[in-house]
Design an enzyme around this catalytic site. Structure first.
Site, short mmCIF file in Angstrom:
data_model
loop_
_atom_site.label_atom_id
_atom_site.label_comp_id
_atom_site.label_asym_id
_atom_site.label_seq_id
_atom_site.Cartn_x
_atom_site.Cartn_y
_atom_site.Cartn_z
N CYS A 29 -5.16 14.76 -20.40
CA CYS A 29 -5.51 14.48 -19.01
C CYS A 29 -4.64 13.30 -18.57
CB CYS A 29 -6.99 14.13 -18.97
SG CYS A 29 -7.62 13.79 -17.34
N CYS B 63 10.07 5.08 -18.41
CA CYS B 63 11.29 5.02 -19.23
C CYS B 63 12.09 6.30 -19.24
CB CYS B 63 10.95 4.61 -20.66
SG CYS B 63 10.27 5.95 -21.66
N CYS C 248 3.10 6.72 -23.84
CA CYS C 248 4.47 7.13 -24.09
C CYS C 248 4.93 6.47 -25.39
CB CYS C 248 5.37 6.68 -22.93
SG CYS C 248 7.12 6.92 -23.27
N CYS D 292 8.36 10.47 -18.59
CA CYS D 292 7.67 9.20 -18.36
C CYS D 292 8.29 8.51 -17.15
CB CYS D 292 7.84 8.32 -19.60
SG CYS D 292 7.20 6.66 -19.40
N CYS E 60 8.00 3.82 -24.73
CA CYS E 60 7.86 2.53 -24.04
C CYS E 60 6.43 1.99 -24.06
CB CYS E 60 8.38 2.62 -22.61
SG CYS E 60 7.30 3.53 -21.48
#
Ligand SMILES: [Zn+2]
Length: 135
Positions: free
Chosen positions: A122, A51, A97, A48, A100
């Site tokens: 996607c 984070c 995510c 991510c 976060c």
């Protein structure tokens, strides 16, 4: 829903570029075929960009030709959060995510891709950062 990583909006704005902020924190979509990882075949782990949580690996990345990086499975089921998204007159499943809450993209199923899950995560390139494996 609360996340392990939570920051005030102004802090996200300060830490992310405007383009990253628009996608990760405002659920924008980068234009198709423009992201840096759309056709990337390098081996490694995608984390991510907000984070640093590990989200996807190159092992499940496949060539969907849809214009965004596509994966048939997350690195761990718990790494992502799936949320019903009724924006833009469609019912889609948003992928966030799990650490976060940042927006990553959407997941689609039953499109007939020859993958083990028949799912296509996607994901916006700009939501991810690839850490290539050591050669
Ligand atoms: Zn995150």
């Amino acid at each position: 829903m609360s996340y392990d990583v939570e920051k005030p909006d102004e802090q996200w704005r300060a830490e992310l570029t405007p383009a990253e902020y628009a996608v990760l924190r405002q659920a924008a979509t980068e234009p198709a075929f423009t992201g840096e990882y759309t056709d990337t075949k390098a081996k490694g782990v995608y984390s991510c960009r907000a984070c640093g949580a590990e989200l996807f690996t190159s092992t499940t990345k496949f060539a969907s030709h849809c214009g965004w990086p596509s994966f048939y499975d997350p690195k761990d089921t718990d790494a992502v959060e799936l949320v019903e998204d009724r924006s833009h007159g469609m019912v889609r499943t948003e992928v966030r995510c799990a650490r976060c809450g940042s927006h990553l993209g959407h997941v689609f199923a039953g499109e007939g891709y020859p993958t083990p899950t028949d799912q296509r995560y996607c994901i916006n390139s700009i939501s991810l950062r690839l850490a290539p494996d050591e050669a």
